[in-house]
Write a protein that holds these residues in place. Structure first.
Motif, short mmCIF file in Angstrom:
data_model
loop_
_atom_site.label_atom_id
_atom_site.label_comp_id
_atom_site.label_asym_id
_atom_site.label_seq_id
_atom_site.Cartn_x
_atom_site.Cartn_y
_atom_site.Cartn_z
N GLU A 205 0.81 -1.22 0.00
CA GLU A 205 0.00 0.00 0.00
C GLU A 205 0.84 1.28 0.00
OE1 GLU A 205 -2.86 -0.38 3.17
OE2 GLU A 205 -4.18 -1.61 1.93
N ASN A 206 2.09 1.17 -0.47
CA ASN A 206 2.81 2.40 -0.82
C ASN A 206 2.13 2.96 -2.06
OD1 ASN A 206 5.03 2.24 1.16
ND2 ASN A 206 5.65 0.43 -0.01
N ALA A 207 1.88 4.27 -2.09
CA ALA A 207 1.06 4.84 -3.16
C ALA A 207 1.78 5.97 -3.89
CB ALA A 207 -0.26 5.35 -2.60
N SER A 208 1.43 6.13 -5.15
CA SER A 208 1.95 7.24 -5.94
C SER A 208 1.16 8.51 -5.62
CB SER A 208 1.80 6.93 -7.43
OG SER A 208 0.42 6.84 -7.79
N GLU A 209 1.66 9.62 -6.11
CA GLU A 209 0.91 10.87 -5.99
C GLU A 209 -0.32 10.81 -6.90
OE1 GLU A 209 1.43 13.50 -3.97
OE2 GLU A 209 2.99 12.26 -3.04
N PRO A 210 -1.46 11.33 -6.47
CA PRO A 210 -2.67 11.26 -7.30
C PRO A 210 -2.55 12.11 -8.57
CG PRO A 210 -3.06 12.62 -5.36
CD PRO A 210 -1.72 11.98 -5.16
N ILE A 211 -3.12 11.58 -9.64
CA ILE A 211 -3.19 12.30 -10.92
C ILE A 211 -4.66 12.58 -11.19
CG2 ILE A 211 -2.67 12.25 -13.38
CD1 ILE A 211 -0.53 10.12 -12.74
N GLU A 212 -5.01 13.84 -11.42
CA GLU A 212 -6.41 14.20 -11.62
C GLU A 212 -6.79 14.21 -13.09
OE1 GLU A 212 -8.43 17.45 -9.28
OE2 GLU A 212 -8.65 18.33 -11.28
N PHE A 213 -7.93 13.59 -13.38
CA PHE A 213 -8.50 13.59 -14.73
C PHE A 213 -9.92 14.16 -14.66
CE2 PHE A 213 -5.42 10.16 -14.70
CZ PHE A 213 -4.80 10.22 -15.95
N LYS A 214 -10.30 14.86 -15.71
CA LYS A 214 -11.69 15.29 -15.89
C LYS A 214 -12.24 14.54 -17.10
CE LYS A 214 -11.18 19.90 -13.86
NZ LYS A 214 -11.33 21.38 -14.08
N ILE A 215 -13.34 13.83 -16.90
CA ILE A 215 -13.85 12.97 -17.96
C ILE A 215 -15.36 12.83 -17.83
CG2 ILE A 215 -13.50 10.84 -16.63
CD1 ILE A 215 -12.55 9.54 -19.30
N THR A 216 -16.03 12.64 -18.96
CA THR A 216 -17.49 12.50 -18.97
C THR A 216 -17.87 11.16 -19.60
OG1 THR A 216 -17.78 14.89 -19.20
CG2 THR A 216 -19.67 13.50 -19.75
N PRO A 217 -18.31 10.18 -18.78
CA PRO A 217 -18.78 8.92 -19.35
C PRO A 217 -19.96 9.15 -20.30
CG PRO A 217 -18.54 8.76 -16.96
CD PRO A 217 -18.42 10.21 -17.31
N ILE A 218 -20.00 8.40 -21.39
CA ILE A 218 -21.08 8.54 -22.36
C ILE A 218 -22.38 8.03 -21.74
CG2 ILE A 218 -21.88 7.89 -24.66
CD1 ILE A 218 -18.90 7.51 -25.40
N ALA A 219 -23.45 8.79 -21.91
CA ALA A 219 -24.71 8.49 -21.23
C ALA A 219 -25.32 7.16 -21.67
CB ALA A 219 -25.71 9.61 -21.46
N VAL A 220 -25.71 6.35 -20.71
CA VAL A 220 -26.50 5.14 -20.93
C VAL A 220 -27.53 5.06 -19.80
CG1 VAL A 220 -24.68 3.85 -22.10
CG2 VAL A 220 -24.93 3.67 -19.62
N VAL A 221 -28.44 4.12 -19.93
CA VAL A 221 -29.43 3.92 -18.88
C VAL A 221 -29.39 2.46 -18.44
CG1 VAL A 221 -30.94 5.74 -19.72
CG2 VAL A 221 -31.28 3.38 -20.53
#
Length: 416
Positions: A229-245
């Motif tokens: 559980e040694n962890a890297s620095e977080p990388i931020e992404f902005k993303i929009t999943p394609i709409a489904v139902v």
């Protein structure tokens, strides 16, 4: 026997005398200096020699020569990990080669800082002459380099996480996400990738009890971890999943369904109508997968013995565009299947509705299923097939620890 001994003092005295005499014989034998006694050589052995180090990704490889002392039993290696916790590893003398040369890997380091190792050669009770000290700096951990390769791409009802791992070491990828417009719509997803792999994983950004983010911008913070559980620095992404139902199950059914029989039909291999839930419908039956109740489940027949393969066919009543299929295990029960194959068929390709074997099925391949977790397991069907029927097949290769397959719910995501 207790009652007899209490009731008859003579018997109690007799048994007590026998036990005391037996113990006397045992203790006298232990104090006997006759042949057969084991003499323990617990003298501190000489130190290990020829210690060398080599660095690897987040790990250090140690090699040394064991002493030839008769009392030598094992090498104890002490060190402090990245989190400041003192650790040790024991290497039996039996692990050495014929020349007395031993080696081991110390892993789980989260950076490239120098690490000190103390090697003690020990007798059976740990006696030693002190440590041989060495130091080495691990190379950049695999999880740090993997983090640099990660990209995200939007998809129907979720996202794809893409990565490349050039190391032999497995790595965990962790996603912490939330809706940009509402931070309360949040969740976490963690999965393991194999060493020497370059691939992608479909992830549905689920939150709450039965919701997922679709058609709205999301913030996804990605980290990577090792097994410590040694962890890297977080990388931020902005993303929009394609709409489904989530496709409504109101008109779903199973071909040839019979509520009062365990026997298979053209729509399923078998079901358990007697032994689950007191025999009360929908317990044990295939229709239990359609009631949105995690406490009910389909169970392949066991009162009338059955074994793999097991299968069922869902009739959704009309063609829909399928982006993903979701399966949920019988809650709290890890004896079920370890995978399945998905097939789909459109309404037009099911010409003879009474003979599913004649339908033009499309095989979408085998997928793994973890029988040890209660959470929904979502499978991306990459071709976005338009289909009315879904066949889920559990082959002999998917057999878990039990003889029957079990599913609590099946759901489909896509467009109607």
């Amino acid at each position: 026997m207790k009652k007899d001994l209490l009731k008859f003092p003579f018997k109690r005295t007799f048994f007590s005398t026998v036990i005391l005499c037996s113990l006397s014989v045992i203790f006298n034998s232990c104090n006997d200096d006759g042949e057969g006694r084991i003499k323990l050589n617990d003298k501190a052995p000489a130190k290990v020699t020829n210690v060398t180090t080599e660095s690897g990704p987040g790990e250090v490889y140690l090699t040394w020569t064991n002493p030839t002392d008769e009392s030598f039993m094992y090498t104890k290696i002490e060190y402090t990990n990245t989190k400041g916790v003192k650790k040790y590893k024991l290497i039996s003398k039996e692990k050495a080669n014929d020349s007395g040369i031993a080696q081991t890997t110390i892993s789980g380091f989260g950076n490239t800082n120098a690490v000190s190792f103390s090697l003690f050669s020990c007798s059976v009770r740990g006696n030693n002459e002190g440590a041989v000290e060495v130091s080495a700096s691990p190379q950049t951990p695999a999880f740090v380099d993997v983090a640099k390769t990660i990209t995200l791409t939007p998809d129907l009802g979720g996202i794809y996480v893409n990565w490349k791992n050039i190391y032999n070491t497995p790595v965990y990828i962790v996603l912490n996400y939330y809706a940009a417009s509402d931070s309360k719509k949040a969740g976490t997803f963690k999965f393991q990738i194999n060493g020497n792999s370059e691939s992608k994983q479909f992830v549905q950004l689920s939150y709450g009890k039965d919701d997922f983010l679709s058609g709205e911008e999301c913030i996804v913070n990605v980290t990577t971890e090792d097994t410590d559980e040694n962890a890297s620095e977080p990388i931020e992404f902005k993303i929009t999943p394609i709409a489904v139902v989530k496709i409504s199950k109101a008109n779903w059914s199973f071909p040839g369904y019979n509520d009062s029989s365990n026997a298979g039909t053209i729509g399923y291999s078998s079901q358990e109508t007697i032994g689950e839930g007191g025999g009360k419908s929908p317990a044990g039956r295939v229709i239990a997968m359609l009631d949105d109740n995690l406490e009910t489940y389909w169970h392949a027949s066991w009162k009338q013995a059955s074994n793999y393969p097991h299968w069922f066919i869902v009739d959704m009543g009309k063609n829909v565009t399928i982006s993903s299929i979701e399966l949920i295990r019988r809650q709290g029960d890890a004896r079920g299947q370890k995978g399945q194959i998905f097939y789909t068929c459109s309404d037009e390709d099911a010409v003879n509705k009474d003979n599913p074997d004649s339908w033009a099925w499309t095989n979408h391949g085998a997928f793994t299923f973890d029988p040890g977790i209660d959470v929904p397991q979502v499978y991306r069907i990459n071709s976005n097939p338009v289909a009315r029927y879904i066949k889920v097949y559990f082959g002999t290769e998917h057999k878990g620890t039990g003889a029957q397959a079990m599913v609590s719910e099946i759901n489909v995501y896509g467009a109607e």
